[in-house]
Motif scaffolding. Structure first.
Motif, short mmCIF file in Angstrom:
data_model
loop_
_atom_site.label_atom_id
_atom_site.label_comp_id
_atom_site.label_asym_id
_atom_site.label_seq_id
_atom_site.Cartn_x
_atom_site.Cartn_y
_atom_site.Cartn_z
N PHE A 83 0.63 -1.06 0.19
CA PHE A 83 -0.11 -0.02 0.01
C PHE A 83 0.96 1.23 -0.05
O PHE A 83 1.82 1.36 0.35
N LYS A 84 0.45 2.37 -0.66
CA LYS A 84 1.20 3.58 -0.61
C LYS A 84 0.30 4.67 -0.23
O LYS A 84 -0.95 4.86 -0.71
N LEU A 85 0.67 5.56 0.80
CA LEU A 85 0.10 6.65 1.34
C LEU A 85 0.70 8.11 0.77
O LEU A 85 0.03 9.13 1.10
N GLY A 86 1.57 7.77 0.16
CA GLY A 86 2.31 9.17 -0.53
C GLY A 86 3.61 9.04 -1.06
O GLY A 86 4.35 7.78 -1.06
N ILE A 87 4.36 10.13 -1.32
CA ILE A 87 5.74 10.03 -1.98
C ILE A 87 6.74 11.11 -1.07
O ILE A 87 6.47 12.15 -0.90
N GLU A 88 7.68 10.41 -0.40
CA GLU A 88 8.72 11.11 0.00
C GLU A 88 9.84 11.61 -0.67
O GLU A 88 10.25 11.00 -1.60
N PHE A 89 10.07 13.01 -0.57
CA PHE A 89 11.21 13.59 -1.54
C PHE A 89 12.22 14.03 -0.69
O PHE A 89 12.07 14.96 0.01
N ASP A 90 13.25 13.28 -0.76
CA ASP A 90 14.42 13.30 0.07
C ASP A 90 15.48 13.80 -0.67
O ASP A 90 16.07 13.62 -1.72
N GLY A 91 15.88 15.13 -0.08
CA GLY A 91 17.11 15.96 -0.59
C GLY A 91 16.78 17.08 -1.94
O GLY A 91 17.50 17.38 -2.64
N TRP A 92 15.38 16.96 -2.21
CA TRP A 92 15.00 17.78 -3.41
C TRP A 92 15.29 19.29 -3.21
O TRP A 92 15.34 20.01 -3.88
N LEU A 93 15.14 19.86 -2.11
CA LEU A 93 15.28 21.18 -1.61
C LEU A 93 16.67 21.51 -1.50
O LEU A 93 17.49 22.09 -2.07
N PHE A 259 9.73 -1.59 4.93
CA PHE A 259 8.68 -2.10 4.16
C PHE A 259 7.65 -0.72 4.27
O PHE A 259 6.60 -0.74 5.01
N THR A 260 8.10 0.40 3.64
CA THR A 260 7.33 1.58 3.87
C THR A 260 6.09 1.40 2.93
O THR A 260 6.13 1.26 1.79
N PRO A 261 4.91 2.06 3.57
CA PRO A 261 3.80 2.37 2.68
C PRO A 261 3.83 3.61 2.10
O PRO A 261 2.84 4.39 1.98
N TYR A 262 4.94 3.96 1.32
CA TYR A 262 5.13 5.17 0.69
C TYR A 262 6.30 4.91 -0.37
O TYR A 262 7.25 4.02 -0.04
N THR A 263 6.07 5.66 -1.42
CA THR A 263 7.26 5.51 -2.44
C THR A 263 8.25 6.57 -1.88
O THR A 263 8.06 7.89 -1.33
N LYS A 264 9.53 6.36 -2.30
CA LYS A 264 10.80 7.36 -2.05
C LYS A 264 11.30 7.85 -3.34
O LYS A 264 11.74 6.87 -4.08
N SER A 265 11.61 9.09 -3.54
CA SER A 265 12.30 9.79 -4.54
C SER A 265 13.42 10.30 -3.73
O SER A 265 13.34 11.53 -2.88
N ILE A 266 14.45 10.00 -4.11
CA ILE A 266 15.79 10.64 -3.60
C ILE A 266 16.62 11.35 -4.41
O ILE A 266 17.03 10.78 -5.52
N ALA A 267 16.88 12.69 -4.21
CA ALA A 267 17.56 13.43 -5.05
C ALA A 267 19.04 12.97 -5.14
O ALA A 267 19.46 12.77 -3.98
N ARG A 268 19.56 12.99 -6.50
CA ARG A 268 20.99 12.47 -6.51
C ARG A 268 21.88 13.64 -7.20
O ARG A 268 21.06 14.82 -7.49
N LYS A 269 23.13 13.59 -7.48
CA LYS A 269 23.85 14.57 -8.16
C LYS A 269 23.17 15.15 -9.34
O LYS A 269 23.42 16.33 -9.79
N ALA A 270 22.85 14.14 -10.31
CA ALA A 270 22.26 14.68 -11.65
C ALA A 270 20.90 14.04 -11.94
O ALA A 270 20.80 13.52 -13.09
N GLY A 271 20.06 13.90 -10.90
CA GLY A 271 18.83 13.24 -11.12
C GLY A 271 18.14 12.89 -9.83
O GLY A 271 18.44 13.21 -8.92
N TRP A 272 17.46 11.60 -9.96
CA TRP A 272 16.94 10.95 -8.73
C TRP A 272 16.64 9.50 -8.84
O TRP A 272 16.80 8.94 -9.84
N GLN A 273 16.56 8.96 -7.35
CA GLN A 273 16.51 7.60 -7.58
C GLN A 273 15.14 7.35 -6.79
O GLN A 273 14.71 7.98 -6.01
N TRP A 274 14.39 6.22 -7.49
CA TRP A 274 13.26 5.56 -6.75
C TRP A 274 13.52 4.55 -5.96
O TRP A 274 14.24 3.71 -6.39
#
Length: 509
Positions: A83-93, A259-274
């Motif tokens: 199940f998914k309750l949202g998306i975490e944006f890590d390092g995007w700011l 086992f997170t109930p959310y997607t992770k989007s992690i900012a990297r040097k030249a893009g992002w990781q899911w």
């Protein structure tokens, strides 16, 4: 002879080129809703792989599954879903900062005004806590909890989506579609045959000298776009000047992390990781700009940041962000990657397949194709895609990752006029307007604007009419009700295990 009589003599013949998620979603929907006697054929080759990176969804997937009569517990079992309750944006700011775009409500409005104005006022007064304290979905996600329905009437609804295996979902829909009369042909498409005068597609010529004729064709051939692109030469709008990532690397790994109930989007040097956790594995990928990173650098960074051992070799993908100038052209409809591509930053890939199908069914042709319906359809697609594009651009351009060329350049991008207006309105008075039926709501924009550090200078003065003591009570009572609701929820892992082994109605809470 009337059109109705003509249709009753010879039902429409729909031919779907390509399988995968897009092809089998279309086949299952047509089999469920097209008039009796409609002929539905799907052509695909097992020798051609599918992209299948879109394993995270948004809550609208319930509309599609429910329309097909899919049992939710069966679906979760068959697709190895979580199940998914949202998306975490890590390092995007900036590095070390994280926020969540959670589904569902954030706070409670009072009278005419939505919550953001009261929260902005409270922040000026030093009374406001971070947004997560007023979001049921984020509080549950951060504590790894999940439920369906609600336990207390004071709590809001908690909308949810899924992470699932796109390949298993396509196979599941294929079984349903074939049981409802869809005929599948195994084979490669070697030639698209067209009427010499109109240019309309008349048939697909397959290997082995086989020919599949039809009245209407659906292009689900992925990035190749054999019908809408190669045969009909429908142009493509390139959006890479706004969204310059043009490569992706995908690799599954064994379960090893939370086992997170959310997607992770992690900012990297030249893009992002899911990061997308499923019951049997974790889906991972790196979206990046080839102008700023080599494939070797992207792969190395991805493999160094997995929760467990890789289960396959990293798979490279190339794309150009944008869309077809017309997704319905002549007697051909493009669905999925044949229609265009926007990176899965906000999990919109499968939704765009779903919305295209739903929109097409609303104007399903039965004989002659009415140009006015085609114009309406394409205009709706243009609007939906452009507003999703704007939302993705916001994530990239509102960053403070200084000293990294990729991110530095994105802060200088000239914004689309539609996004520029939205940002000006927010900065001036905290105003957010959802135009027509654009996908993302005011609450979604609110969370991302705050999370990306876009400051509102003021708020609607009506918010000043609420006494400070009542404002404090609004914040405190909202938070207390949500915390109490979350406290009673089961762990996400336990909930999934119970759900797949019990009838749906037994695990509503």
């Amino acid at each position: 002879m009337s059109q109705h009589t003509s249709n009753s003599l010879r039902p429409m013949r729909f031919v779907i080129a390509g399988g995968g998620t897009a092809g089998w979603m279309m086949a299952a929907a047509l089999a469920r809703f097209a008039p009796p006697g409609t002929q539905i054929t799907l052509v695909e080759s097992e020798a051609i792989g599918t992209v299948g990176v879109g394993e995270a969804t948004i809550p609208q997937i319930h509309l599609f599954n429910n329309a097909l009569g899919i049992d939710e517990a069966e679906f979760v079992r068959e697709t190895k879903a979580s199940f998914k309750l949202g998306i975490e944006f890590d390092g995007w700011l900036r590095e070390g900062d994280a926020y969540m775009h959670a589904f569902g409500a954030v706070g409670r409005g009072v009278g005419l005004l939505p919550f953001q104005h009261y929260w902005l006022r409270a922040r000026q007064l030093g009374m406001a806590k971070p947004l997560m304290r007023y979001s049921l979905n984020e509080l549950a996600a951060r504590t790894m909890r999940m439920q369906r329905g609600r336990r207390t009437p004071q709590a809001p609804e908690m909308p949810y989506a899924y992470h699932f295996d796109a390949g298993l979902y396509a196979a599941y829909l294929r079984r349903r579609a074939e049981a409802n009369g869809v005929v599948r042909h195994e084979g490669r498409i070697e030639r698209v045959e067209q009427h010499p005068e109109s240019g309309a597609i008349s048939a697909l010529a397959l290997d082995g000298e086989r020919v599949v004729e039809g009245d209407f064709f659906v292009d689900c051939t992925g990035f190749r776009a054999l019908l809408i692109g190669d045969a009909l030469d429908t142009g493509y709008e390139d959006w890479s000047h706004w969204l310059p990532c043009d490569r992706a690397i995908a690799v599954p790994c064994s379960n090893g992390g939370d086992f997170t109930p959310y997607t992770k989007s992690i900012a990297r040097k030249a893009g992002w990781q899911w990061r997308i956790p499923l019951q049997h594995r974790i889906g991972n990928g790196m979206v990046y700009s080839s102008a700023h990173w080599s494939e070797e650098e992207a792969v190395e960074t991805l493999l160094a940041n997995l929760d467990g051992a890789p289960q396959d070799d990293p798979r490279p993908l190339r794309f150009t962000t944008g869309k077809r100038q017309a997704m319905w052209h002549c007697n051909c409809l493009a669905v999925g990657l044949a229609a265009g591509f926007m990176e899965p930053l906000e999990s919109t890939s499968i939704h765009l397949i779903q919305s295209t199908i739903s929109r097409f069914l609303a104007v399903l042709p039965s004989d002659e194709i009415d140009p006015s319906m085609v114009d309406w359809f394409n205009a709706q697609c243009d609007f939906e895609w452009s507003r999703i594009r704007d939302f993705l651009i916001l994530h990239y351009t509102a960053n403070a990752r200084e000293g990294e060329p990729f991110w530095d350049e994105l802060r200088q991008v000239d914004l689309p006029r539609s996004l520029h207006a939205k940002l000006d309105q927010w900065r001036a008075t905290g105003f957010i307007h959802r135009e027509h039926e654009e996908l993302f709501t005011e609450v979604g924009w609110f969370q991302v604007l705050v999370g990306q550090g876009v400051e509102a200078r003021s708020y609607n003065p009506i918010a000043d009419g609420l006494p400070e003591s009542d404002l404090q009570m609004l914040l405190d009572s909202t938070e207390a009700a949500l915390v109490e609701e979350v406290r009673q929820m089961p762990r996400h892992l336990d909930f999934v295990h119970q759900f797949v082994n019990s009838p749906s109605e037994e695990v509503t809470a």
